[in-house]
Design an enzyme around this catalytic site. Structure first.
Site, short mmCIF file in Angstrom:
data_model
loop_
_atom_site.label_atom_id
_atom_site.label_comp_id
_atom_site.label_asym_id
_atom_site.label_seq_id
_atom_site.Cartn_x
_atom_site.Cartn_y
_atom_site.Cartn_z
N VAL A 32 37.42 31.94 40.04
CA VAL A 32 37.39 32.25 41.47
C VAL A 32 36.58 31.19 42.23
O VAL A 32 36.99 30.73 43.30
CB VAL A 32 36.81 33.66 41.72
N ASP A 33 35.46 30.81 41.69
CA ASP A 33 34.58 29.83 42.34
C ASP A 33 35.34 28.52 42.59
O ASP A 33 35.33 27.98 43.70
CB ASP A 33 33.36 29.60 41.46
N TYR A 125 32.07 34.86 32.73
CA TYR A 125 30.78 35.48 32.42
C TYR A 125 30.92 36.63 31.44
O TYR A 125 29.93 37.23 31.04
CB TYR A 125 30.07 35.93 33.69
#
Length: 171
Positions: A32-33, A125
């Site tokens: 997403v980043d 993550y």
């Protein structure tokens, strides 16, 4: 606050603010980043560099949030938050929920009525998807905010279906 579940690309959401599942460096990354930085363009990166040169020299701490311009995204702002890395031997659920709450606080300061959230920490993550959904919905349901609509944008239809199941489970 109304909570909506949708599948698709968060960078295509027409909302006041898009939440970025950022890394602490704020200068782009994977998932997403990376997508938000690519679509948002150099304006988002420049705003993040300004934050790193000023108040966030050491980066954005996990569980906190900060806003920048949205650049070329169909939103007014990007709210960057850093989710915790999943660890089976350590309960970091409160930190994950704080990402949603802190993002809503920033949205309130901005005057954002609609906010699109990714599923924070459920990508690189490593947070288990079903629990990441549960933590997101728990935080959003309990939030004291002026935001009218929070959209949880799931990556695909299978995650959307799972989120709908979690949403409909008794609390």
């Amino acid at each position: 606050m109304q909570i909506e579940l949708v599948a698709g690309d968060i960078t295509e959401r027409h909302v006041d603010a898009i939440v970025n599942a950022a890394n602490s460096g704020l200068l782009g990354g994977a998932g997403v980043d990376g997508a938000i930085h690519r679509v948002g363009g150099p304006e988002v990166l420049a705003a993040c560099r300004e934050l790193r040169a000023g108040p966030l020299r050491d980066g954005l701490p996990t569980g906190q949030a900060v806003a920048t311009t949205a650049g070329r995204l169909p939103a007014r702002w990007v709210i960057h938050t850093v989710g915790p890395v999943y660890a089976a031997d350590s309960d970091r659920s409160a930190l994950l929920r704080s990402c949603y709450v802190a993002s809503l606080r920033v949205a309130d300061v901005l005057g954002a009525a609609t906010v699109a959230f990714p599923l924070i920490s459920a990508g690189v993550y490593g947070w288990p998807v079903q629990d990441a959904i549960r933590q997101a919905l728990t935080a959003l349901r309990a939030a004291d905010t002026w935001v009218a609509t929070a959209r949880l944008v799931l990556f695909d239809d299978s995650r959307l279906e799972l989120a709908q199941q979690v949403l409909n489970q008794p609390r």
